[in-house]
Write a protein that holds these residues in place. Structure first.
Motif, PDB file in Angstrom:
ATOM      1  N   ASP A  98      -7.607   1.337   6.859  1.00  0.00           N
ATOM      2  CA  ASP A  98      -6.137   1.086   6.917  1.00  0.00           C
ATOM      3  C   ASP A  98      -5.770   0.960   5.188  1.00  0.00           C
ATOM      4  OD1 ASP A  98      -3.659   1.139   7.706  1.00  0.00           O
ATOM      5  OD2 ASP A  98      -3.634  -0.722   9.018  1.00  0.00           O
ATOM      6  N   GLU A  99      -4.292   1.157   5.126  1.00  0.00           N
ATOM      7  CA  GLU A  99      -3.868   1.061   3.711  1.00  0.00           C
ATOM      8  C   GLU A  99      -3.719  -0.651   3.398  1.00  0.00           C
ATOM      9  OE1 GLU A  99      -0.155   3.036   3.568  1.00  0.00           O
ATOM     10  OE2 GLU A  99      -1.101   4.855   2.551  1.00  0.00           O
ATOM     11  N   ASN A 100      -4.189  -0.795   2.443  1.00  0.00           N
ATOM     12  CA  ASN A 100      -4.185  -2.114   1.924  1.00  0.00           C
ATOM     13  C   ASN A 100      -3.189  -2.559   1.702  1.00  0.00           C
ATOM     14  OD1 ASN A 100      -4.369  -4.929   0.164  1.00  0.00           O
ATOM     15  ND2 ASN A 100      -6.762  -4.253   0.330  1.00  0.00           N
ATOM     16  N   PRO A 101      -2.342  -3.857   2.229  1.00  0.00           N
ATOM     17  CA  PRO A 101      -1.127  -4.441   2.202  1.00  0.00           C
ATOM     18  C   PRO A 101      -0.728  -4.567   0.651  1.00  0.00           C
ATOM     19  CG  PRO A 101      -1.980  -5.536   3.435  1.00  0.00           C
ATOM     20  CD  PRO A 101      -3.344  -4.809   3.076  1.00  0.00           C
ATOM     21  N   ASP A 102      -1.615  -5.084  -0.411  1.00  0.00           N
ATOM     22  CA  ASP A 102      -1.022  -5.350  -1.839  1.00  0.00           C
ATOM     23  C   ASP A 102      -0.940  -3.738  -2.421  1.00  0.00           C
ATOM     24  OD1 ASP A 102      -1.105  -6.342  -3.966  1.00  0.00           O
ATOM     25  OD2 ASP A 102      -3.314  -6.414  -4.747  1.00  0.00           O
ATOM     26  N   TYR A 103      -1.634  -2.653  -2.059  1.00  0.00           N
ATOM     27  CA  TYR A 103      -1.250  -1.320  -2.273  1.00  0.00           C
ATOM     28  C   TYR A 103       0.304  -0.961  -1.819  1.00  0.00           C
ATOM     29  CZ  TYR A 103      -0.860   3.728  -1.457  1.00  0.00           C
ATOM     30  OH  TYR A 103      -0.411   4.942  -1.556  1.00  0.00           O
ATOM     31  N   GLU A 104       0.462  -1.219  -0.439  1.00  0.00           N
ATOM     32  CA  GLU A 104       1.626  -0.661   0.336  1.00  0.00           C
ATOM     33  C   GLU A 104       2.816  -1.615  -0.462  1.00  0.00           C
ATOM     34  OE1 GLU A 104       1.617  -0.009   4.878  1.00  0.00           O
ATOM     35  OE2 GLU A 104       0.526  -1.784   4.432  1.00  0.00           O
ATOM     36  N   ILE A 105       2.790  -2.746  -0.635  1.00  0.00           N
ATOM     37  CA  ILE A 105       3.889  -3.641  -0.983  1.00  0.00           C
ATOM     38  C   ILE A 105       4.237  -3.505  -2.659  1.00  0.00           C
ATOM     39  CG2 ILE A 105       4.906  -6.129  -1.329  1.00  0.00           C
ATOM     40  CD1 ILE A 105       3.572  -6.931   1.184  1.00  0.00           C
ATOM     41  N   SER A 106       3.023  -3.048  -3.424  1.00  0.00           N
ATOM     42  CA  SER A 106       3.173  -3.038  -4.740  1.00  0.00           C
ATOM     43  C   SER A 106       3.962  -1.706  -4.855  1.00  0.00           C
ATOM     44  CB  SER A 106       1.806  -2.977  -5.501  1.00  0.00           C
ATOM     45  OG  SER A 106       2.072  -2.710  -6.817  1.00  0.00           O
ATOM     46  N   LYS A 107       3.616  -0.586  -4.250  1.00  0.00           N
ATOM     47  CA  LYS A 107       4.131   0.583  -4.301  1.00  0.00           C
ATOM     48  C   LYS A 107       5.623   0.695  -3.945  1.00  0.00           C
ATOM     49  CE  LYS A 107       3.296   5.531  -3.093  1.00  0.00           C
ATOM     50  NZ  LYS A 107       2.360   6.489  -2.546  1.00  0.00           N
ATOM     51  N   ASN A 135      -7.685   8.339   9.141  1.00  0.00           N
ATOM     52  CA  ASN A 135      -7.870   6.896   8.663  1.00  0.00           C
ATOM     53  C   ASN A 135      -8.388   6.949   7.285  1.00  0.00           C
ATOM     54  OD1 ASN A 135      -7.580   4.987  11.017  1.00  0.00           O
ATOM     55  ND2 ASN A 135      -9.257   6.324  11.765  1.00  0.00           N
ATOM     56  N   VAL A 136      -7.670   6.121   6.314  1.00  0.00           N
ATOM     57  CA  VAL A 136      -7.976   5.856   5.072  1.00  0.00           C
ATOM     58  C   VAL A 136      -8.333   4.538   4.830  1.00  0.00           C
ATOM     59  CG1 VAL A 136      -6.097   7.714   4.457  1.00  0.00           C
ATOM     60  CG2 VAL A 136      -5.345   5.185   4.304  1.00  0.00           C
ATOM     61  N   ILE A 137      -9.101   4.484   3.559  1.00  0.00           N
ATOM     62  CA  ILE A 137      -9.388   3.025   2.988  1.00  0.00           C
ATOM     63  C   ILE A 137      -8.847   3.043   1.583  1.00  0.00           C
ATOM     64  CG2 ILE A 137     -11.352   1.624   2.320  1.00  0.00           C
ATOM     65  CD1 ILE A 137     -12.849   2.804   4.295  1.00  0.00           C
ATOM     66  N   THR A 138      -8.106   1.987   1.416  1.00  0.00           N
ATOM     67  CA  THR A 138      -7.670   1.725  -0.303  1.00  0.00           C
ATOM     68  C   THR A 138      -8.816   1.252  -0.886  1.00  0.00           C
ATOM     69  OG1 THR A 138      -5.483   1.513   0.746  1.00  0.00           O
ATOM     70  CG2 THR A 138      -5.932   0.992  -1.456  1.00  0.00           C
ATOM     71  N   LEU A 139      -9.244   2.064  -1.809  1.00  0.00           N
ATOM     72  CA  LEU A 139     -10.455   1.366  -2.858  1.00  0.00           C
ATOM     73  C   LEU A 139      -9.799   0.874  -4.095  1.00  0.00           C
ATOM     74  CD1 LEU A 139     -12.737   4.447  -2.536  1.00  0.00           C
ATOM     75  CD2 LEU A 139     -12.560   2.329  -1.312  1.00  0.00           C
ATOM     76  N   GLY A 140      -8.693   1.119  -4.605  1.00  0.00           N
ATOM     77  CA  GLY A 140      -8.281   0.647  -5.811  1.00  0.00           C
ATOM     78  C   GLY A 140      -6.624   0.768  -6.034  1.00  0.00           C
ATOM     79  N   LEU A 141      -6.229  -0.137  -6.782  1.00  0.00           N
ATOM     80  CA  LEU A 141      -4.754  -0.354  -7.216  1.00  0.00           C
ATOM     81  C   LEU A 141      -4.579  -0.567  -8.541  1.00  0.00           C
ATOM     82  CD1 LEU A 141      -1.677  -0.599  -6.209  1.00  0.00           C
ATOM     83  CD2 LEU A 141      -2.277  -3.126  -5.956  1.00  0.00           C
ATOM     84  N   LEU A 142      -3.776   0.539  -9.345  1.00  0.00           N
ATOM     85  CA  LEU A 142      -3.750   0.297 -10.901  1.00  0.00           C
ATOM     86  C   LEU A 142      -2.279  -0.014 -11.029  1.00  0.00           C
ATOM     87  CD1 LEU A 142      -4.764   1.256 -13.691  1.00  0.00           C
ATOM     88  CD2 LEU A 142      -3.416   3.232 -13.480  1.00  0.00           C
ATOM     89  N   GLN A 143      -2.189  -1.093 -11.765  1.00  0.00           N
ATOM     90  CA  GLN A 143      -0.758  -1.738 -12.064  1.00  0.00           C
ATOM     91  C   GLN A 143      -0.882  -1.837 -13.527  1.00  0.00           C
ATOM     92  OE1 GLN A 143      -1.688  -5.161  -9.197  1.00  0.00           O
ATOM     93  NE2 GLN A 143       0.324  -4.677  -8.091  1.00  0.00           N
ATOM     94  N   ALA A 144       0.582  -2.335 -13.906  1.00  0.00           N
ATOM     95  CA  ALA A 144       0.750  -2.730 -15.238  1.00  0.00           C
ATOM     96  C   ALA A 144       0.346  -4.062 -15.410  1.00  0.00           C
ATOM     97  CB  ALA A 144       2.285  -2.610 -15.476  1.00  0.00           C
ATOM     98  N   LEU A 145      -0.224  -4.308 -16.388  1.00  0.00           N
ATOM     99  CA  LEU A 145      -0.824  -5.724 -16.869  1.00  0.00           C
ATOM    100  C   LEU A 145       0.437  -6.542 -17.386  1.00  0.00           C
ATOM    101  CD1 LEU A 145      -3.261  -7.312 -17.098  1.00  0.00           C
ATOM    102  CD2 LEU A 145      -3.654  -6.660 -19.564  1.00  0.00           C
ATOM    103  N   ILE A 155       4.947 -12.704  -9.462  1.00  0.00           N
ATOM    104  CA  ILE A 155       4.203 -12.702  -8.237  1.00  0.00           C
ATOM    105  C   ILE A 155       3.283 -11.530  -7.910  1.00  0.00           C
ATOM    106  CG2 ILE A 155       4.650 -13.058  -5.762  1.00  0.00           C
ATOM    107  CD1 ILE A 155       7.356 -14.129  -6.248  1.00  0.00           C
ATOM    108  N   ILE A 156       1.999 -11.989  -7.728  1.00  0.00           N
ATOM    109  CA  ILE A 156       0.825 -11.073  -7.537  1.00  0.00           C
ATOM    110  C   ILE A 156       0.269 -11.257  -6.231  1.00  0.00           C
ATOM    111  CG2 ILE A 156       0.615 -11.082  -9.977  1.00  0.00           C
ATOM    112  CD1 ILE A 156      -1.849 -12.930  -9.769  1.00  0.00           C
ATOM    113  N   ASP A 157      -0.870 -10.076  -5.914  1.00  0.00           N
ATOM    114  CA  ASP A 157      -1.673 -10.118  -5.002  1.00  0.00           C
ATOM    115  C   ASP A 157      -1.174 -10.300  -3.625  1.00  0.00           C
ATOM    116  OD1 ASP A 157      -3.756 -10.043  -6.644  1.00  0.00           O
ATOM    117  OD2 ASP A 157      -4.461 -12.244  -6.868  1.00  0.00           O
ATOM    118  N   PHE A 158      -0.779  -9.240  -2.947  1.00  0.00           N
ATOM    119  CA  PHE A 158      -0.053  -9.034  -1.625  1.00  0.00           C
ATOM    120  C   PHE A 158      -1.011  -8.721  -0.691  1.00  0.00           C
ATOM    121  CE2 PHE A 158       3.550  -8.703  -4.807  1.00  0.00           C
ATOM    122  CZ  PHE A 158       4.433  -9.342  -4.324  1.00  0.00           C
ATOM    123  N   GLU A 159      -2.296  -8.892  -0.609  1.00  0.00           N
ATOM    124  CA  GLU A 159      -3.230  -8.770   0.315  1.00  0.00           C
ATOM    125  C   GLU A 159      -2.946  -9.492   1.741  1.00  0.00           C
ATOM    126  OE1 GLU A 159      -7.568  -7.412  -0.427  1.00  0.00           O
ATOM    127  OE2 GLU A 159      -6.870  -8.548  -2.540  1.00  0.00           O
ATOM    128  N   GLY A 160      -2.620 -10.624   1.549  1.00  0.00           N
ATOM    129  CA  GLY A 160      -2.398 -11.704   3.040  1.00  0.00           C
ATOM    130  C   GLY A 160      -3.422 -12.435   2.756  1.00  0.00           C
TER     131      GLY A 160
END
Length: 545
Positions: free
Chosen positions: A192-201, A227-237, A412-417
């Protein structure tokens, strides 16, 4: 497997094939899963199954990651446990012949067609890190058969300059690029899509909440047609001075040093009324004498940023993944089933580990067991008919370690749950008050951790230090609540009236403390006193109807 010892207790495994065709070799796949990976992953920080008994490992997907002459493979592992559940992990692998590139950080020594080398985690290699970054910058999500590399619209990167693994070990692996961007590679993955990816986007595209790292791209595996699997999330540092846990525990050490130096009579210090809102200007002088106002201003600023995060997450009206929802019976049934299961698990843990507890921790554990029927009733007393507020997508694992500090501002970071929750449960819309309970419990932890880690340095008895702790905590809660509630009400975010807020906060505080108890009993029993004391304090407060 070969019996050729490599000299450090590991054996070099031999295969009559080359790197390009290795994953088609059935013997390699079998031996990798049966003999090699178990000892390797048990020693990895990102492996989350250490408390469970591993049964067997399977490769459920593999795919090439290549560009020009650089060939790597991504593998998705299914780890099966004797307790009858599974976890999935992502591991990119590479074959190297030059041991100087990786030191002793290899999966196994290996010989392919007579060429000796090492099977390694590909993230150790700059060539791999460079390749995946450049593919994200290409942004052609349909170019590769299995994997989609997406570039966010706000990504301003011109090209690859440098990369390094982030020094802090954590549950995922993070790569710093060009000292400006951070790519989080998810190790434990979900279909499934990772919540961190979903919310960050979502937060970046809507542009409403800016105190979080900006979404710049992603890597997604097409696991099947649907079905998809989120492998990576690129963000500004985000430039920062560390996380809020480190920041506030340092501040609290100074505060306890100061009150120990002044040594006022603790009986002159009064807590606020339970869950009472408190304006910054109304903090008593006898508190400010040893706890600087700037400390409470920082608390208020976190409250402001938390409110802005919830306002952003609650402002959607078209995307159904983010539109607010009313409370209903389906949610109540889900919540009660989940919490009662969790509570029974914690009671069993306490009963099985009570021999590890001593002194006050043992007294509080016995009090918990005595009051288990009362707590169970409180968890079952959730009544959606009395609630007029709305549920939102929330952070879900909100604590001081998920907040970065920069010049008295907070990101605020890391929205994985919650790590214990399933991927579906992490996406359930919840009362935003649950995040508030999380941050309150985190402040409570920070205060008591300061006491336990430095108790001999403070000029008070433990009982007196606990009294100071409750006074300080009540004022933190009061300042935070006043700031947060004012902010969300101005923005018309529906979190309910005061009695509803207090009921939800009381409920969620109990839920969080029960959740924490499981972690402490499994990982560090000496700290179990903190959630046990939290549960005791919550039970001894006035119950709101």
């Amino acid at each position: 497997m070969s019996n050729d010892s490599y000299g450090d207790g590991q054996f070099e495994v031999h295969y009559d094939t080359d790197w390009k065709n290795l994953l088609e070799e059935e013997r390699f796949r079998r031996e990798l899963c049966e003999n090699i990976l178990e000892s390797y992953i048990l020693n990895q920080r990102w492996y989350g199954g250490k408390a469970s008994a591993l049964k067997y490992i399977e490769i459920i997907d593999d795919f090439p990651i290549e560009r020009e002459n650089d060939l790597f493979y991504g593998i998705v592992l299914e780890v099966n446990y004797k307790e009858a559940f599974v976890q999935n992990y992502f591991l990119p692998i590479a074959f190297v012949t030059d041991g100087s590139l990786i030191g002793d950080k290899y999966i196994t020594p290996i010989k392919l067609n007579g060429i000796s080398g090492f099977l390694v985690d590909a993230l150790l290699l700059e060539s791999f890190r460079k390749q995946i970054f450049e593919k994200i910058l290409e942004g052609d999500k349909f170019k590769y058969k299995e994997v989609a590399y997406r570039r966010g619209r706000t990504n301003d990167a011109k090209g690859y300059e440098s990369s390094r693994l982030m020094g802090v070990e954590q549950s995922n692996t993070s790569i710093i690029y060009n000292e400006k961007y951070i790519l989080k590679i998810f190790r434990r993955v979900y279909v499934d899509e990772n919540p961190d990816y979903e919310i960050s986007k979502y937060l970046t595209m809507k542009g409403i909440f800016t105190n979080t790292p900006k979404y710049l791209g992603s890597i997604t595996l097409r696991f099947s047609n649907k079905n998809v699997i989120t492998l990576g999330l690129l963000q500004a540092l985000v430039p920062n001075q560390g996380d809020a846990w480190e920041y506030f525990t340092n501040e609290l050490k100074g505060i306890f040093d100061e009150i120990s130096k002044q040594h006022p009579d603790v009986h002159t210090l009064k807590s606020t009324r339970y869950l009472e809102q408190l304006e910054l200007s109304k903090i008593p002088n006898n508190i400010l004498a040893w706890c600087p106002k700037l400390f409470f201003e920082d608390v208020a600023q976190i409250a402001t940023r938390t409110a802005q995060m919830h306002i952003a997450l609650g402002s959607e009206r078209s995307n159904t993944a983010f539109t607010p929802q009313a409370f209903g019976n389906d949610y109540t049934v889900w919540l009660k089933n989940r919490l009662i299961y969790q509570f029974e698990n914690r009671i069993n843990l306490v009963e099985n580990n009570i021999y590890k507890l001593h002194g006050l921790a043992l007294e509080l554990a016995e009090e918990l067991l005595k009051n288990k029927k009362i707590i169970r009733k409180q968890l079952l007393d959730f009544d959606e008919d009395k609630l007029k507020s709305e549920r939102l997508r929330i952070h879900g694992d909100y604590h001081l370690g998920q907040i970065l500090v920069q010049d008295h501002d907070f990101y605020i970071i890391d929205f994985e749950g919650e790590p214990e929750s399933t991927i579906r449960d992490r996406k359930v819309k919840q009362p935003p008050i649950k995040d508030i309970a999380g941050i309150f419990r985190s402040f409570n932890y920070a205060i008591y951790a300061t006491i336990f880690n430095n108790e001999s340095e403070f000029n008070y008895s433990q009982e007196e230090l606990f009294k100071i702790a409750e006074v300080l905590y009540s004022h933190i809660v009061g300042v935070f609540l006043h700031t947060y509630i004012n902010e969300v009400q101005v923005a018309n975010l529906n979190i309910g009236y005061i009695k509803e807020i207090e009921f939800l906060l009381q409920y969620c505080l109990l839920e969080k403390a029960v959740y924490e108890l499981g972690y402490e009993l499994n990982a560090r029993p000496t700290w179990a006193i903190i959630p046990l004391k939290g549960i005791s304090n919550i039970l001894n407060q006035q119950n709101y109807e």
